[in-house]
Write an enzyme that holds these catalytic residues in place. Structure first.
Site, short mmCIF file in Angstrom:
data_model
loop_
_atom_site.label_atom_id
_atom_site.label_comp_id
_atom_site.label_asym_id
_atom_site.label_seq_id
_atom_site.Cartn_x
_atom_site.Cartn_y
_atom_site.Cartn_z
N ARG A 267 6.81 11.02 -28.84
CA ARG A 267 7.77 9.91 -28.85
C ARG A 267 8.26 9.74 -30.28
O ARG A 267 7.46 9.61 -31.20
CB ARG A 267 7.17 8.61 -28.28
CG ARG A 267 6.02 8.03 -29.08
CD ARG A 267 5.63 6.63 -28.63
NE ARG A 267 4.21 6.40 -28.85
CZ ARG A 267 3.67 5.98 -30.00
NH1 ARG A 267 4.44 5.76 -31.05
NH2 ARG A 267 2.38 5.81 -30.11
N HIS A 271 5.34 2.85 -30.52
CA HIS A 271 4.65 2.72 -29.23
C HIS A 271 5.39 1.69 -28.37
O HIS A 271 5.74 1.95 -27.22
CB HIS A 271 3.20 2.30 -29.45
CG HIS A 271 2.53 1.77 -28.23
ND1 HIS A 271 2.28 2.55 -27.12
CD2 HIS A 271 2.08 0.53 -27.93
CE1 HIS A 271 1.69 1.80 -26.19
NE2 HIS A 271 1.57 0.58 -26.65
N TYR A 281 0.65 5.85 -39.02
CA TYR A 281 -0.25 6.85 -38.43
C TYR A 281 0.39 8.23 -38.24
O TYR A 281 -0.25 9.14 -37.77
CB TYR A 281 -0.83 6.34 -37.11
CG TYR A 281 0.17 5.84 -36.09
CD1 TYR A 281 0.80 6.72 -35.22
CD2 TYR A 281 0.50 4.48 -35.99
CE1 TYR A 281 1.71 6.28 -34.28
CE2 TYR A 281 1.41 4.03 -35.06
CZ TYR A 281 2.02 4.93 -34.20
OH TYR A 281 2.92 4.48 -33.28
#
Lengths: 368, 325
Positions: A267, A271, A281
């Site tokens: 993606r 999120h 991250y």
């Protein structure tokens, strides 16, 4: 003795993992690398696949922007996952059941959910989940993994009712860590029910990388424990995802059991739009590397090679998407606000005394 | 008319519904060939086939998910959780999913599921088997929680539960399964969910109970009668949402009440009943409404169960405390 056991187990796992090489049809350049696996799709179908992916990319961009303006509610970005989502959906019959996760809105919209209802769901309005009779979907699942055990039930139900249909469900790589993931596959396997489980391995469960989810090298190999088929697919390759799902569906309907499909995807966005920051991250190198694998670029190249796609065609889709999204937002805005009386009315078919009393109380309050 | 145990009455209710409606399915761990660990599904698989009455893999969450999926495809699942202490394994399906399905689908999809499960103390089961967890269920909007106290009620209530288009958690007290028999009509009948039953009429105090505590309260009422006090005993039958009208009418008549439950004192059904009585009938009360419950410990190991659980003597003592307030 200890050493011998270690060696044996390492060998066994390696043997299992060897069976799960990534299945691919189109490479990053849009070249067919697996001619024998090419699905039998008409020119129109190939164009329709591309149209849906382009449409979804535009919709995703608009949704992110609408969310930032405060005009949409909960939203989980999908860019990067179009091949995985729409390729798998394209293999379904319109009466197949879809049990989506919260990111799997494109599939249910292309299954028949009006776009403005998808926006209502995003806003937390019940109108978003009042599905028309015969639209075989359920409300997108929020609890990771719950849809997987439910899929075993829908699949068994379809088999009992002798329907020529399957149940398909979607989760992410984090979902494969849930106990329900195994229970769902195991139940469907034990009942030989027509289920297809798709794990969209987009590399991160919010922020935790897939390497920290499991010691297993692939998620697909987890099918082995349940005694069902498993396959790992290049999730940026729409033809490979389509073909794998089509085969899984055929096997399920032929009574050959459920299939687990792991799609390797990514993606590009966060999120969800609720404060998640992917730069915490993910590295930009990683983002760049995956951008090269983009499902739209590779399929566009493939279609252009066959003279089936052009800039004009693409612009047409972009304009159409923008127009329809604008209209859907208007329709969503026009939907009457929900009130507590509505909600109380949805608790039971025959409201018990506490609900009856509260209905009376809120009807009085809200009719003022 | 059969002279049946509660286990037999429950089997008969399921048999009736399996006969009546092709979409009714009975499943769970060991419910098929083995007939269930309490033999409550005895003979049903033989009679209706493995397609209608079947064993599941040993996984409670899977059983709950299976029920939800089957309900979506037009079935009426009757799922068994082998012991209610195992509900934690399937808590998401029961409290998080089927309970809110009608709501979250804006009234377009329903969950006509019956969750059957044995529970209850005094039979010396291992840990995690006997706990009274109905309070956890009662905390959940969208669920009905039914607990019968005798064979006749069990049959009528279970038939109603299976026919209900919303999820019903139907809890069967293990000690009641075979502790006595009762005349039960062989033909079908239903008992409305959400209604309480006055098991004994009286004018001096209302004792509100459910499950095995109804029998204990009836014994207590007999002892109270010997002492000259007429207790009214209400069997809630549906513990959530409970029949507040019957309870309040009785308290307004007797002006005194105690609530008896096997579960620990904290929160739970009894607390809810006391709260409703206080809100609705405080001026009728001549004394505080007291609760007779187990103490607030973890459910004990088998050897101390008898000391831990409420019994008729404690109910009599509390009732007298209220009467003599």
């Amino acid at each position: 003795m200890r050493g011998l056991v270690d060696k044996l187990s390492t060998k066994t796992i390696a043997q299992v993992e060897e069976q799960f090489e990534t299945f691919q049809i189109l490479n990053e350049e849009g070249e067919v690398v697996n001619e024998s696996a090419m699905p039998d799709l008409s020119d129109e179908q190939l164009q329709e696949l591309m149209r849906r992916m382009v449409y979804t990319r535009i919709w995703d961009q608009r949704a992110i922007s609408l969310n930032r303006q405060g005009r949409l509610g909960f939203y989980a970005p999908t860019a990067g996952q179009e091949a995985s989502q729409l390729g798998s959906h394209f293999a379904l019959d319109k009466e197949d059941w879809i049990l989506p996760g919260y990111r799997d809105i494109p599939q249910i919209v292309f299954h028949g959910l009006p776009l403005h209802q998808a926006f209502l769901w995003s806003r937390g309005h019940f109108g978003g989940s009042q599905f028309e009779e015969g639209l075989n979907i359920v409300v997108p699942q929020i609890i990771i993994g719950a849809q997987i055990v439910q899929t075993a039930g829908v699949a068994l139900g379809l088999k009992r009712k002798k329907k020529d249909n399957i149940a398909i469900t979607y989760t992410g790589d984090g979902g494969a860590s849930q106990g329900d993931f195994y229970e769902g596959m195991n139940f469907a396997g034990a009942y030989n029910a027509p289920a297809v489980f798709i794990v969209q391995n987009n590399r991160f469960a919010i922020s935790v990388p897939v390497e920290k989810q499991s010691a297993a090298k692939t998620i697909a190999q987890k099918a082995v424990a349940a005694g069902i088929e498993g396959i790992q697919v290049d999730g940026m390759d729409v033809l490979a995802v389509y073909k794998a799902t089509q085969d899984a569906r055929k096997r399920a309907l032929a009574g050959e059991g459920p299939t687990l499909i792991e799609t390797l995807t990514y993606r590009y966005g966060a999120h969800t739009m609720a404060g998640d920051d992917p730069t915490r991250y993910r590295t930009s190198d990683e983002d760049d590397e995956w951008a090269k694998k983009d499902p739209l670029i590779r399929f566009r190249k493939f279609l252009e090679g066959k003279k089936l796609w052009s800039e004009d065609k693409e612009n047409e889709v972009v304009e159409q998407a923008k127009e329809e999204i604008k209209q859907a937002i208007k329709d969503a805005d026009r939907t009457p606000k929900q009130n507590v009386t509505d909600l109380l009315g949805f608790m039971f078919e025959n409201p018990p005394v506490n609900i009856r009393e509260q209905l009376e109380e809120y009807t009085a309050k809200e009719s003022k | 008319m059969g002279n049946w145990t509660m286990a037999q009455a429950i089997t008969d209710a399921m048999r009736n519904e399996l006969n009546k409606n092709e979409d009714v399915l009975v499943f769970g761990e060991d419910v098929g060939n083995n007939g269930g660990v309490f033999r409550v599904t005895e003979g049903l698989q033989k009679e209706f086939g493995e397609d209608r009455v079947f064993d599941t893999p040993l996984a409670e969450s899977g059983i709950g998910g299976l029920a939800i999926g089957l309900a979506l495809t037009g079935h009426r699942p009757v799922m068994e959780i082998q012991f209610f202490g195992f509900v934690f394994e399937v808590f998401d399906s029961v409290a998080g999913q089927m309970s809110r399905w009608r709501f979250r689908s804006g009234n377009t999809q329903t969950m006509p599921i019956t969750v059957r499960s044995p529970f209850g103390g005094g039979v010396k089961t291992p840990e995690m088997h006997a706990d009274s967890l109905e309070g956890l269920m009662a905390q959940t909007p969208g669920l009905k929680v039914v607990i019968p106290s005798n064979p006749y009620d069990a049959k009528g209530l279970l038939i109603s539960a299976i026919r209900d288009n919303d999820p019903v958690v139907f809890l069967e007290h293990m000690k009641l399964y075979r502790s006595f028999r009762q005349d039960v009509p062989e033909e079908e009948y239903t008992i409305e969910l959400g209604k309480a039953d006055i098991k004994r009429e009286g004018k001096d105090i209302t004792i509100i109970a459910y499950g095995a505590m109804v029998q204990a309260s009836m014994k207590a009422a007999e002892e109270l009668a010997e002492a000259g006090f007429e207790a009214e005993v209400i069997d809630l039958m549906t513990v959530s949402p409970f029949d507040v009208e019957t309870v309040i009418a009785s308290v307004e008549k007797t002006n005194r009440a105690i609530v008896v439950q096997e579960a620990q004192k904290q929160a739970g059904i009894a607390s809810q009943i006391v709260a409703e009585i206080t809100e609705r009938a405080i001026l009728s009360l001549e004394a505080p409404v007291l609760r007779v419950t187990s103490p607030d410990t973890v459910y004990p190991f088998a050897a101390v169960e008898d000391a831990w659980l409420p019994n008729p003597a404690i109910i009599v003592e509390k009732a007298k405390e209220v009467i003599n307030f």
